[in-house]
Motif scaffolding. Structure first.
Motif, PDB file in Angstrom:
ATOM      1  N   ASP A   1       0.834  -1.196   0.000  1.00 54.26           N
ATOM      2  CA  ASP A   1       0.000   0.000   0.000  1.00 54.26           C
ATOM      3  C   ASP A   1       0.868   1.244   0.000  1.00 54.26           C
ATOM      4  O   ASP A   1       1.464   1.604   1.010  1.00 54.26           O
ATOM      5  CB  ASP A   1      -0.915   0.035   1.231  1.00 54.26           C
TER       6      ASP A   1
ATOM      7  N   TYR B   1     -10.656  -5.976  -5.649  1.00 54.56           N
ATOM      8  CA  TYR B   1      -9.977  -4.779  -5.154  1.00 54.56           C
ATOM      9  C   TYR B   1      -8.466  -4.998  -5.136  1.00 54.56           C
ATOM     10  O   TYR B   1      -7.684  -4.123  -5.522  1.00 54.56           O
ATOM     11  CB  TYR B   1     -10.490  -4.423  -3.766  1.00 54.56           C
TER      12      TYR B   1
ATOM     13  N   ARG C   1      -3.438  -3.089  -4.858  1.00 52.81           N
ATOM     14  CA  ARG C   1      -4.736  -2.423  -4.690  1.00 52.81           C
ATOM     15  C   ARG C   1      -5.176  -1.727  -5.967  1.00 52.81           C
ATOM     16  O   ARG C   1      -4.359  -1.234  -6.734  1.00 52.81           O
ATOM     17  CB  ARG C   1      -4.662  -1.382  -3.564  1.00 52.81           C
TER      18      ARG C   1
ATOM     19  N   PRO D   1      -7.613   1.322  -6.396  1.00 54.68           N
ATOM     20  CA  PRO D   1      -8.383   2.273  -5.581  1.00 54.68           C
ATOM     21  C   PRO D   1      -9.611   2.864  -6.246  1.00 54.68           C
ATOM     22  O   PRO D   1     -10.422   3.489  -5.576  1.00 54.68           O
ATOM     23  CB  PRO D   1      -7.358   3.370  -5.266  1.00 54.68           C
TER      24      PRO D   1
ATOM     25  N   ASP E   1     -11.482   1.236  -0.773  1.00 57.76           N
ATOM     26  CA  ASP E   1     -10.153   1.831  -0.617  1.00 57.76           C
ATOM     27  C   ASP E   1     -10.017   2.637   0.670  1.00 57.76           C
ATOM     28  O   ASP E   1      -8.925   3.054   1.027  1.00 57.76           O
ATOM     29  CB  ASP E   1      -9.837   2.712  -1.828  1.00 57.76           C
TER      30      ASP E   1
END
Length: 460
Positions: free
Chosen positions: A8, A71, A81, A83, A246
């Protein structure tokens, strides 16, 4: 949005939970779509109306679950990820599908700004009519054109559109969400009060309007298709599922938390939809108006009807900006990339505004955003047909954004064998939803064409 592990990358810590995500879903879902649900149920009847609400909620819940697992990709627990909805489509399905997704999303955004302009003006007129009927009686001639109020709404949005971006509009979004709950509950409360009135009796039926008595067979068919499209409009909120996910903290896994939030949020929204649609139908019967707060099924208490419509107006003032700002942003990003050295595109001027302070103005943004608002206002004035516009937007966007892309992403991620029972079942669902969407589009366009035969645009 932020980094809590090595996958992340970001600066803002994500702290969302199933509770905050559920609230985001409900806030996004509850909107002006609820206003047409009583009319939609009247076209379908108790059986068809109830079934349509349940089926649309189940399809939306299923595709929300599928999106939750996309996701992070390729692995739903440890993958990278995605978003935003469009980033998710680009990552999983590739560039061509990504372009189609963008087209569908921006069609939805632009369509909603047009619909919101129309709906806000109808509510403004309804407030004036409500006071007129209260003062002069229900048989008084209180007709008034919507057009001047669309112009007024458009002028308001021109000023608000100069706010730089959505981050500066959070207060407006919160206010809009509160208003949407307010007018929904007022509509349900007035419906219950109407049902409880002494001597209240309206005609309802298992299949809605009666062929040969209230409508012709052809009108019945078109009305059913338009009603289904109107219900679809109420469920077109899958485009924000990725953005909501997110906001969740990485532990427990986002996809698991998002599935819980989707179940709670969509169940809560469906209960409110059913209250507006079914209770509204019980109150008005087969004569349910297209918009149950502006169609004057309610005359008294006039002040409460006015409050409900005021809530609608305030909600739509904010909702317009939520939907318009991404349109502004993509056009401005393209222009800045295309002409990076142009002072017209980049230079900002300080303008001192009384009671507001110093405002930074860019000439390109000022002109472009003003033109956009003017165009959406003109289109709303040319096509002021509430149920048909709502149905058209719903039919155009429900299938690609709520059904097609989530299912295609799931099939790619899961590597499901072709022609397996699950694969065949999912493909059948996609096919049925596509047919429903196409029929809804055709029915809504047909309704607009019929309306244009008698409507005189730009009449003040």
């Amino acid at each position: 949005m932020a980094q809590e592990n090595n996958l992340d990358n970001g600066e803002i810590k994500r702290t969302g939970t199933w509770l905050t995500a559920s609230a985001h879903i409900v806030t996004t879902a509850i909107g002006s779509g609820v206003l047409s649900l009583a009319w939609a149920v009247a076209q379908l009847g108790w059986i068809g109306g109830t079934a349509a609400l349940i089926i649309f909620s189940l399809v939306t819940l299923l595709t929300s679950f599928l999106m939750a697992d996309c996701y992070r990709y390729p692995d739903p627990l440890h993958g990278n990820r995605n978003p935003t909805y469009m980033k998710m489509v680009k990552t999983v399905l590739g560039g061509v599908q990504y372009k189609f997704c963008g087209l569908a999303q921006y069609t939805n955004l632009i369509g909603c700004t047009i619909g919101y302009t129309l709906t806000a003006a109808i509510s403004m007129v309804a407030m004036i009519k409500s006071n007129c009927f209260h003062k002069f009686g229900q048989q008084a001639d209180c007709n008034i054109s919507n057009n001047k109020f669309m112009v007024f709404f458009g002028i308001t949005e021109i000023f608000l559109s100069q706010i730089p971006n959505l981050h500066d509009l959070s207060w407006l979004s919160i206010l809009a969400a509160i208003m949407s709950f307010g007018y929904s509950f007022i509509g349900v409360g007035l419906s219950i009060a109407k049902i409880a009135e002494k001597g209240h009796h309206v005609k309802t039926g298992l299949t809605g309007l009666v062929v040969g008595v209230e409508v012709t067979r052809t009108e019945k068919v078109w009305n059913i298709f338009q009603a289904i499209a109107n219900i679809a409009f109420a469920y077109t909120f899958s485009t924000v599922i990725a953005e909501i996910e997110d906001t969740l903290k990485p532990s427990p896994p986002e996809n698991q938390v998002m599935k819980t939030a989707s179940l709670i949020g969509i169940t809560s929204s469906t209960i409110l939809y059913a209250s507006c649609g079914l209770v509204g139908y019980a109150a008005f019967g087969n004569e349910a108006p297209g918009n149950f707060l502006t169609g004057f099924g309610f005359y008294e208490p006039f002040w409460l009807v006015d409050i409900g419509n005021l809530f609608i107006i305030i909600h739509l003032v904010g909702a317009y900006q939520v939907y318009a700002q991404p349109v502004f942003s993509i056009a401005e990003s393209w222009a800045n990339t295309r002409w990076p050295q142009s002072k017209f595109m980049t230079k900002e001027y300080n303008a001192r505004i009384p009671l507001v302070g110093t405002w930074r103005i860019n000439m390109f943004k000022l002109i472009w955003r003003t033109i956009y608002v003017v165009l959406t206002t003109l289109i709303a004035m040319i096509f002021p047909f509430f149920n048909n516009i709502v149905g058209l937007i719903g039919a155009l966007t429900f299938f690609p954004l709520t059904v097609y892309f989530p299912i295609e992403m799931y099939l790619v991620r899961s590597k499901m064998p072709k022609y397996s029972l699950e694969w065949i079942g999912i493909r059948l669902l996609v096919g049925v939803c596509l047919m429903v969407a196409l029929i809804g589009v055709i029915a809504s366009i047909q309704g607009i064409i019929l309306g244009l035969k008698t409507y005189k645009p730009f009449k003040f």
